[in-house]
Design a protein around this motif. Structure first.
Motif, mmCIF file in Angstrom:
data_model
loop_
_atom_site.group_PDB
_atom_site.id
_atom_site.type_symbol
_atom_site.label_atom_id
_atom_site.label_comp_id
_atom_site.label_asym_id
_atom_site.label_seq_id
_atom_site.Cartn_x
_atom_site.Cartn_y
_atom_site.Cartn_z
ATOM 1 N N GLY A 167 0.668 -0.841 0.252
ATOM 2 C CA GLY A 167 0.209 -0.380 -0.210
ATOM 3 C C GLY A 167 0.525 1.629 -0.268
ATOM 4 O O GLY A 167 0.097 2.603 0.308
ATOM 5 N N LEU A 168 2.468 1.211 -0.262
ATOM 6 C CA LEU A 168 3.071 2.359 -0.362
ATOM 7 C C LEU A 168 2.683 3.386 -1.423
ATOM 8 O O LEU A 168 2.182 3.064 -2.576
ATOM 9 N N ARG A 169 2.670 4.617 -0.853
ATOM 10 C CA ARG A 169 1.718 5.959 -1.595
ATOM 11 C C ARG A 169 2.887 6.310 -2.537
ATOM 12 O O ARG A 169 4.380 5.858 -1.837
ATOM 13 N N LEU A 170 2.752 6.831 -4.029
ATOM 14 C CA LEU A 170 3.857 6.836 -4.948
ATOM 15 C C LEU A 170 3.518 8.113 -5.288
ATOM 16 O O LEU A 170 2.613 8.435 -5.962
ATOM 17 N N ASN A 171 4.308 8.704 -5.116
ATOM 18 C CA ASN A 171 3.918 10.301 -5.086
ATOM 19 C C ASN A 171 4.067 10.768 -6.569
ATOM 20 O O ASN A 171 5.615 10.749 -6.798
ATOM 21 N N VAL A 172 3.318 10.749 -7.721
ATOM 22 C CA VAL A 172 3.822 10.932 -9.406
ATOM 23 C C VAL A 172 4.309 12.577 -9.571
ATOM 24 O O VAL A 172 3.598 13.040 -8.543
ATOM 25 N N ALA A 173 5.271 12.931 -9.903
ATOM 26 C CA ALA A 173 5.306 14.088 -10.835
ATOM 27 C C ALA A 173 4.676 14.521 -11.032
ATOM 28 O O ALA A 173 3.411 14.470 -11.970
ATOM 29 N N VAL A 174 4.172 16.533 -10.398
ATOM 30 C CA VAL A 174 3.265 16.612 -10.589
ATOM 31 C C VAL A 174 3.225 17.068 -12.331
ATOM 32 O O VAL A 174 2.589 17.551 -12.913
ATOM 33 N N ASP A 175 4.307 18.330 -12.550
ATOM 34 C CA ASP A 175 4.673 18.840 -14.288
ATOM 35 C C ASP A 175 5.932 18.390 -14.699
ATOM 36 O O ASP A 175 7.249 18.503 -14.063
ATOM 37 N N ASP A 176 6.035 17.067 -15.309
ATOM 38 C CA ASP A 176 7.202 15.884 -15.523
ATOM 39 C C ASP A 176 7.079 15.719 -17.094
ATOM 40 O O ASP A 176 5.890 15.570 -18.163
ATOM 41 N N ASP A 177 7.740 15.831 -17.968
ATOM 42 C CA ASP A 177 8.853 15.173 -18.622
ATOM 43 C C ASP A 177 9.639 14.023 -18.848
ATOM 44 O O ASP A 177 10.007 13.464 -19.835
ATOM 45 N N GLY A 178 9.509 13.303 -17.468
ATOM 46 C CA GLY A 178 10.306 12.244 -17.813
ATOM 47 C C GLY A 178 11.717 11.818 -17.684
ATOM 48 O O GLY A 178 12.237 11.267 -18.005
ATOM 49 N N LYS A 179 12.517 13.770 -17.851
ATOM 50 C CA LYS A 179 13.889 13.594 -18.635
ATOM 51 C C LYS A 179 14.527 14.215 -16.815
ATOM 52 O O LYS A 179 15.561 14.297 -17.081
ATOM 53 N N SER A 180 13.821 13.427 -16.103
ATOM 54 C CA SER A 180 14.476 13.878 -14.815
ATOM 55 C C SER A 180 16.164 12.870 -14.516
ATOM 56 O O SER A 180 16.430 13.766 -14.002
ATOM 57 N N PHE A 181 16.148 11.425 -14.707
ATOM 58 C CA PHE A 181 16.986 10.752 -13.820
ATOM 59 C C PHE A 181 17.747 10.564 -15.644
ATOM 60 O O PHE A 181 16.715 9.501 -16.642
ATOM 61 N N TRP A 182 18.528 10.049 -15.426
ATOM 62 C CA TRP A 182 19.521 8.898 -16.624
ATOM 63 C C TRP A 182 20.390 7.634 -15.638
ATOM 64 O O TRP A 182 20.612 7.175 -16.751
ATOM 65 N N VAL A 183 20.053 7.438 -15.037
ATOM 66 C CA VAL A 183 20.818 6.711 -13.498
ATOM 67 C C VAL A 183 20.793 6.271 -12.790
ATOM 68 O O VAL A 183 19.855 7.076 -12.309
ATOM 69 N N LEU A 184 21.145 4.665 -12.626
ATOM 70 C CA LEU A 184 19.521 4.062 -11.307
ATOM 71 C C LEU A 184 21.174 4.255 -10.479
ATOM 72 O O LEU A 184 22.164 3.720 -10.528
ATOM 73 N N ARG A 185 21.307 4.692 -8.778
ATOM 74 C CA ARG A 185 22.126 5.234 -7.864
ATOM 75 C C ARG A 185 21.343 4.298 -6.978
ATOM 76 O O ARG A 185 20.289 5.248 -6.212
ATOM 77 N N ILE A 186 22.094 3.692 -6.477
ATOM 78 C CA ILE A 186 21.600 2.784 -4.893
ATOM 79 C C ILE A 186 22.140 3.211 -3.524
ATOM 80 O O ILE A 186 23.150 2.232 -3.937
ATOM 81 N N LYS A 187 22.135 3.512 -2.737
ATOM 82 C CA LYS A 187 22.963 4.049 -1.963
ATOM 83 C C LYS A 187 22.826 3.604 -0.376
ATOM 84 O O LYS A 187 21.733 3.491 0.594
ATOM 85 N N VAL A 188 23.822 2.744 0.211
ATOM 86 C CA VAL A 188 23.844 2.698 1.919
ATOM 87 C C VAL A 188 23.902 3.747 2.794
ATOM 88 O O VAL A 188 24.952 4.141 2.262
ATOM 89 N N ARG A 189 23.245 4.008 3.361
ATOM 90 C CA ARG A 189 23.416 5.346 4.408
ATOM 91 C C ARG A 189 23.209 5.009 6.116
ATOM 92 O O ARG A 189 22.309 4.529 5.276
ATOM 93 N N GLU A 190 23.628 6.436 6.847
ATOM 94 C CA GLU A 190 23.178 5.437 8.058
ATOM 95 C C GLU A 190 21.749 5.901 8.059
ATOM 96 O O GLU A 190 21.242 5.242 9.298
ATOM 97 N N LYS A 191 21.049 7.171 7.108
ATOM 98 C CA LYS A 191 19.620 7.069 8.407
ATOM 99 C C LYS A 191 19.476 8.198 6.333
ATOM 100 O O LYS A 191 20.110 8.288 5.319
ATOM 101 N N ILE A 192 17.892 7.813 6.142
ATOM 102 C CA ILE A 192 17.854 7.905 4.545
ATOM 103 C C ILE A 192 17.477 9.436 5.384
ATOM 104 O O ILE A 192 17.058 10.103 3.862
#
Length: 349
Positions: free
Chosen positions: A91-116
């Motif tokens: 049931g996680l809420r997905l916030n879909v962009a309001v004003d979107d051209d779909g060109k927001s990112f071009w690479v996937l980066r997943i990082k482990v951090r101490e806190k989110i």
């Protein structure tokens, strides 16, 4: 062996994204929940999201997950099914962009951090599960009609500058870890009043609401899904919109238009403007607001000095940049304060 990291240059990946013919959807989500082994969680997600052709930035920590991503429209449902398949994300809420051209990112980066969310909290008595109550767009509008309700913006100055809610108080800092104690101190004499906190997508104000309760505030609310979810609810339900201007976002768009109002000013000439750009001088990269006229006049630079610099021979520029920290600069209240440049912008710092 599974590939767990990107091995292609950023420039090539950007060109691949721009050449795509299928539209993408930009969205964000977060969830506070215990993750015993963040590295294993990260590696599994990297494989799964790569298979779905997801681009973006995801942070994983023992306290949960925080993500801003884009996905091909044909794979949106598959991404949602993958996320909702995790017991803590059902049931996680997905916030879909309001004003979107779909060109927001071009690479996937997943990082482990101490806190989110880098909150600076080291009090072992702090309990993230004791947080403020969610309010919908309709509830937010109704509560803010009460003159005794205090609306608190938990975003950075450069976000607040281009757009904010009516009567919202700015907490004058560009680091969330500093804003938390500052907000509590600013409102110390209002502990029995209604406090509503908001941010871009909800992750910062949710933690802020828990912090305010921890500091003794009695009635604390936070806007569910932040400005993004609010704007979508207002549009879908035909509600009055109490947000004015543009919502700053932490991807290559640097903003989504919520209303046609321009409430900020060009940092160079003072004329109405709310477009954030980075100075093209590789030694500067200052994030600032620039109007079209100044963009032409200064050739996409923040100052005459930077304009002169970009006309130096390339080899001279390289030599002058040696040993110079590019900085983490953003124009803030008439000064250069330490914040990320475009490539490393992060709302949870």
């Amino acid at each position: 062996m599974a590939v767990l990291h990107n091995r292609v240059s950023n420039e090539e990946l950007k060109q691949r994204m721009l050449a795509e013919t299928e539209p993408r959807t930009t969205l964000s989500f977060y969830q506070y929940f215990p993750i015993p082994d963040p590295q294993a969680f990260r590696d599994e997600w990297y494989q799964q999201l790569t298979a779905l052709k997801v681009f973006g930035r995801v942070y994983v920590a023992h306290e949960g997950v925080n993500a801003q991503v884009s996905v091909p429209q044909s794979r949106f449902d598959a991404l949602r099914e993958f996320l909702h398949g995790h017991p803590a994300l059902a049931g996680l809420r997905l916030n879909v962009a309001v004003d979107d051209d779909g060109k927001s990112f071009w690479v996937l980066r997943i990082k482990v951090r101490e806190k989110i969310v880098a909150d600076g909290i080291d009090d072992p008595a702090f309990d993230m599960s004791n947080r403020g109550r969610y309010v919908s767009a309709e509830e937010f509008n109704r509560l803010t009609e009460d003159p005794d309700t205090i609306v608190v913006d938990m975003r950075n100055h450069y976000e607040y500058e281009v757009g904010h809610f009516e009567k919202a108080i700015e907490v004058p800092s560009d680091a969330f870890r500093d804003q938390l104690p500052m907000a509590a101190e600013m409102l110390d004499d209002a502990k029995e009043k209604k406090i509503i906190m908001y941010c871009t997508g909800g992750i910062r104000c949710e933690k802020a609401s828990a912090y305010m309760l921890h500091r003794g505030f009695q009635e604390v609310y936070h806007l569910e899904g932040g400005i993004i979810h609010y704007a979508n609810q207002v549009r879908e339900q035909g509600l009055p919109n109490k947000f004015h201007g543009k919502n700053f976002v932490f991807d290559s768009r640097l903003g989504e238009r919520i209303t046609d109002e321009i409430i900020a000013k060009c940092h160079q000439c003072g004329e109405p403007a709310d477009t954030h750009v980075n100075c093209v001088n590789e030694s500067c990269h200052l994030l600032f607001i620039q109007c079209d006229a100044c963009k032409t006049k200064y050739e996409h630079c923040c100052s005459r000095e930077c304009q002169d610099f970009i006309h130096l021979p390339i080899e001279v520029q390289k030599e002058k940049r040696k040993g110079v920290e590019k900085g983490r600069n953003v124009f803030s209240k008439g000064r250069h304060s330490l914040r990320p440049r475009l490539g490393d912008l992060d709302p949870t710092l």
